[in-house]
Structures are given as structure tokens and as C-alpha cells.
Design a protein around this motif. Structure first.
Motif, PDB file in Angstrom:
ATOM      1  N   MET A   1      46.731  22.142  24.980  1.00  0.00           N
ATOM      2  CA  MET A   1      46.582  22.024  26.412  1.00  0.00           C
ATOM      3  C   MET A   1      45.474  21.031  26.723  1.00  0.00           C
ATOM      4  N   ASN A   2      45.706  20.244  27.734  1.00  0.00           N
ATOM      5  CA  ASN A   2      44.728  19.237  28.132  1.00  0.00           C
ATOM      6  C   ASN A   2      44.225  19.532  29.540  1.00  0.00           C
ATOM      7  N   PHE A   3      42.960  19.903  29.640  1.00  0.00           N
ATOM      8  CA  PHE A   3      42.338  20.193  30.920  1.00  0.00           C
ATOM      9  C   PHE A   3      41.580  18.966  31.408  1.00  0.00           C
ATOM     10  N   THR A   4      41.593  18.771  32.718  1.00  0.00           N
ATOM     11  CA  THR A   4      40.834  17.699  33.344  1.00  0.00           C
ATOM     12  C   THR A   4      39.987  18.324  34.440  1.00  0.00           C
ATOM     13  N   VAL A   5      38.691  17.989  34.433  1.00  0.00           N
ATOM     14  CA  VAL A   5      37.765  18.506  35.434  1.00  0.00           C
ATOM     15  C   VAL A   5      37.285  17.341  36.291  1.00  0.00           C
ATOM     16  N   TYR A   6      37.509  17.452  37.599  1.00  0.00           N
ATOM     17  CA  TYR A   6      36.992  16.477  38.557  1.00  0.00           C
ATOM     18  C   TYR A   6      35.696  17.063  39.088  1.00  0.00           C
ATOM     19  N   SER A   7      34.598  16.400  38.777  1.00  0.00           N
ATOM     20  CA  SER A   7      33.272  16.970  38.950  1.00  0.00           C
ATOM     21  C   SER A   7      32.369  16.060  39.767  1.00  0.00           C
ATOM     22  N   LYS A   8      31.248  16.630  40.225  1.00  0.00           N
ATOM     23  CA  LYS A   8      30.213  15.806  40.852  1.00  0.00           C
ATOM     24  C   LYS A   8      28.854  16.318  40.411  1.00  0.00           C
ATOM     25  N   ASP A   9      27.877  15.431  40.367  1.00  0.00           N
ATOM     26  CA  ASP A   9      26.526  15.783  39.952  1.00  0.00           C
ATOM     27  C   ASP A   9      25.935  16.848  40.867  1.00  0.00           C
ATOM     28  N   GLY A  10      25.201  17.779  40.276  1.00  0.00           N
ATOM     29  CA  GLY A  10      24.500  18.790  41.041  1.00  0.00           C
ATOM     30  C   GLY A  10      25.349  19.964  41.487  1.00  0.00           C
ATOM     31  N   CYS A  11      26.581  20.022  41.080  1.00  0.00           N
ATOM     32  CA  CYS A  11      27.494  21.091  41.495  1.00  0.00           C
ATOM     33  C   CYS A  11      27.435  22.234  40.476  1.00  0.00           C
ATOM     34  N   PRO A  12      26.919  23.410  40.874  1.00  0.00           N
ATOM     35  CA  PRO A  12      26.810  24.515  39.921  1.00  0.00           C
ATOM     36  C   PRO A  12      28.162  25.035  39.433  1.00  0.00           C
ATOM     37  N   PHE A  13      29.184  24.983  40.288  1.00  0.00           N
ATOM     38  CA  PHE A  13      30.505  25.446  39.871  1.00  0.00           C
ATOM     39  C   PHE A  13      31.148  24.474  38.885  1.00  0.00           C
ATOM     40  N   CYS A  14      30.836  23.197  39.022  1.00  0.00           N
ATOM     41  CA  CYS A  14      31.307  22.195  38.056  1.00  0.00           C
ATOM     42  C   CYS A  14      30.710  22.491  36.681  1.00  0.00           C
ATOM     43  N   SER A  15      29.411  22.759  36.663  1.00  0.00           N
ATOM     44  CA  SER A  15      28.737  23.086  35.395  1.00  0.00           C
ATOM     45  C   SER A  15      29.325  24.341  34.780  1.00  0.00           C
ATOM     46  N   LYS A  16      29.589  25.348  35.606  1.00  0.00           N
ATOM     47  CA  LYS A  16      30.122  26.612  35.109  1.00  0.00           C
ATOM     48  C   LYS A  16      31.500  26.436  34.496  1.00  0.00           C
ATOM     49  N   VAL A  17      32.394  25.733  35.185  1.00  0.00           N
ATOM     50  CA  VAL A  17      33.753  25.597  34.666  1.00  0.00           C
ATOM     51  C   VAL A  17      33.753  24.779  33.364  1.00  0.00           C
ATOM     52  N   LYS A  18      32.901  23.785  33.269  1.00  0.00           N
ATOM     53  CA  LYS A  18      32.810  23.006  32.022  1.00  0.00           C
ATOM     54  C   LYS A  18      32.284  23.888  30.893  1.00  0.00           C
ATOM     55  N   GLN A  19      31.313  24.748  31.206  1.00  0.00           N
ATOM     56  CA  GLN A  19      30.757  25.651  30.196  1.00  0.00           C
ATOM     57  C   GLN A  19      31.822  26.645  29.714  1.00  0.00           C
ATOM     58  N   VAL A  20      32.605  27.189  30.634  1.00  0.00           N
ATOM     59  CA  VAL A  20      33.661  28.139  30.263  1.00  0.00           C
ATOM     60  C   VAL A  20      34.699  27.466  29.372  1.00  0.00           C
ATOM     61  N   LEU A  21      35.123  26.268  29.722  1.00  0.00           N
ATOM     62  CA  LEU A  21      36.106  25.547  28.904  1.00  0.00           C
ATOM     63  C   LEU A  21      35.546  25.253  27.516  1.00  0.00           C
ATOM     64  N   GLN A  22      34.276  24.888  27.466  1.00  0.00           N
ATOM     65  CA  GLN A  22      33.642  24.601  26.174  1.00  0.00           C
ATOM     66  C   GLN A  22      33.543  25.866  25.323  1.00  0.00           C
ATOM     67  N   LEU A  23      33.115  26.979  25.920  1.00  0.00           N
ATOM     68  CA  LEU A  23      32.996  28.238  25.175  1.00  0.00           C
ATOM     69  C   LEU A  23      34.349  28.733  24.668  1.00  0.00           C
ATOM     70  N   ALA A  24      35.420  28.405  25.400  1.00  0.00           N
ATOM     71  CA  ALA A  24      36.767  28.794  24.987  1.00  0.00           C
ATOM     72  C   ALA A  24      37.353  27.814  23.971  1.00  0.00           C
ATOM     73  N   ASN A  25      36.571  26.800  23.589  1.00  0.00           N
ATOM     74  CA  ASN A  25      37.018  25.788  22.620  1.00  0.00           C
ATOM     75  C   ASN A  25      38.293  25.076  23.056  1.00  0.00           C
ATOM     76  N   LEU A  26      38.363  24.754  24.349  1.00  0.00           N
ATOM     77  CA  LEU A  26      39.519  24.042  24.883  1.00  0.00           C
ATOM     78  C   LEU A  26      39.193  22.567  25.071  1.00  0.00           C
ATOM     79  N   ASN A  27      40.199  21.735  24.895  1.00  0.00           N
ATOM     80  CA  ASN A  27      40.024  20.297  25.093  1.00  0.00           C
ATOM     81  C   ASN A  27      40.012  19.992  26.583  1.00  0.00           C
ATOM     82  N   PHE A  28      39.025  19.228  27.012  1.00  0.00           N
ATOM     83  CA  PHE A  28      38.977  18.827  28.407  1.00  0.00           C
ATOM     84  C   PHE A  28      38.276  17.493  28.554  1.00  0.00           C
ATOM     85  N   VAL A  29      38.644  16.809  29.646  1.00  0.00           N
ATOM     86  CA  VAL A  29      38.052  15.527  30.013  1.00  0.00           C
ATOM     87  C   VAL A  29      37.394  15.725  31.364  1.00  0.00           C
ATOM     88  N   VAL A  30      36.238  15.111  31.558  1.00  0.00           N
ATOM     89  CA  VAL A  30      35.529  15.215  32.828  1.00  0.00           C
ATOM     90  C   VAL A  30      35.541  13.859  33.514  1.00  0.00           C
TER      91      VAL A  30
END
Length: 78
Positions: A1-30
Motif C-alpha cells: 500500500m502506498n500512502f501519501t500525506v499532504y502536510s504543512k509545517d507546524g501542523c500537529p495533526f500532520c506530525s501525528k499521522v506521519k508518526q502513526v504511519l511510521q510506527l505501523a511500518n507503512l510506506n508513505f510519501v509526504v
């Protein structure tokens, strides 16, 4: 599965979702606002009332942080 995160600097929810994807060992692009896309392109893609982050999986729009975590739980990724 390929996840894509559309993010912006300073966004706490952006940081959280990236952390969750990383902890789940999933492939994602930001993609970062101001670097990879602008507000106009973001709102054209996701709608004028969309917030950050927006996440897609294999091109399917999941939504923001809450919707992404629900998706990951329902598919036993977390």
C-alpha cells in the motif's frame, strides 16, 4: 500500500499521522505545502473546506488524521 500525506509545517495533526504511519511500518510519501504544492492546488484536489493533513492510499482519499487512523485500525495496521 502506498500512502501519501499532504502536510504543512507546524501542523500537529500532520506530525501525528506521519508518526502513526511510521510506527505501523507503512510506506508513505509526504508532500509539503509551499514546497510541493500551493493552497490553490490543495483546495482544488481536496475541496475548499479541507484541513491538513489530507491522506490518500493508492490514490483513494482517506481524509484527515482521524479518518486515517480509523482506516488503519479497521484494516488491522495499528
Amino acid at each position: 500500500m502506498n500512502f501519501t500525506v499532504y502536510s504543512k509545517d507546524g501542523c500537529p495533526f500532520c506530525s501525528k499521522v506521519k508518526q502513526v504511519l511510521q510506527l505501523a511500518n507503512l510506506n508513505f510519501v509526504v508532500y509539503d505545502l509551499g514546497k510541493d504544492f500551493n493552497h490553490k492546488a490543495f483546495y482544488e484536489e481536496f475541496g475548499s473546506k479541507s484541513t491538513f493533513p489530507q491522506v490518500t492510499v493508492n490514490g483513494k482519499k482517506l481524509g484527515g488524521c482521524t479518518e486515517t487512523v480509523k482506516y488503519l485500525r479497521s484494516h488491522n495496521f495499528v
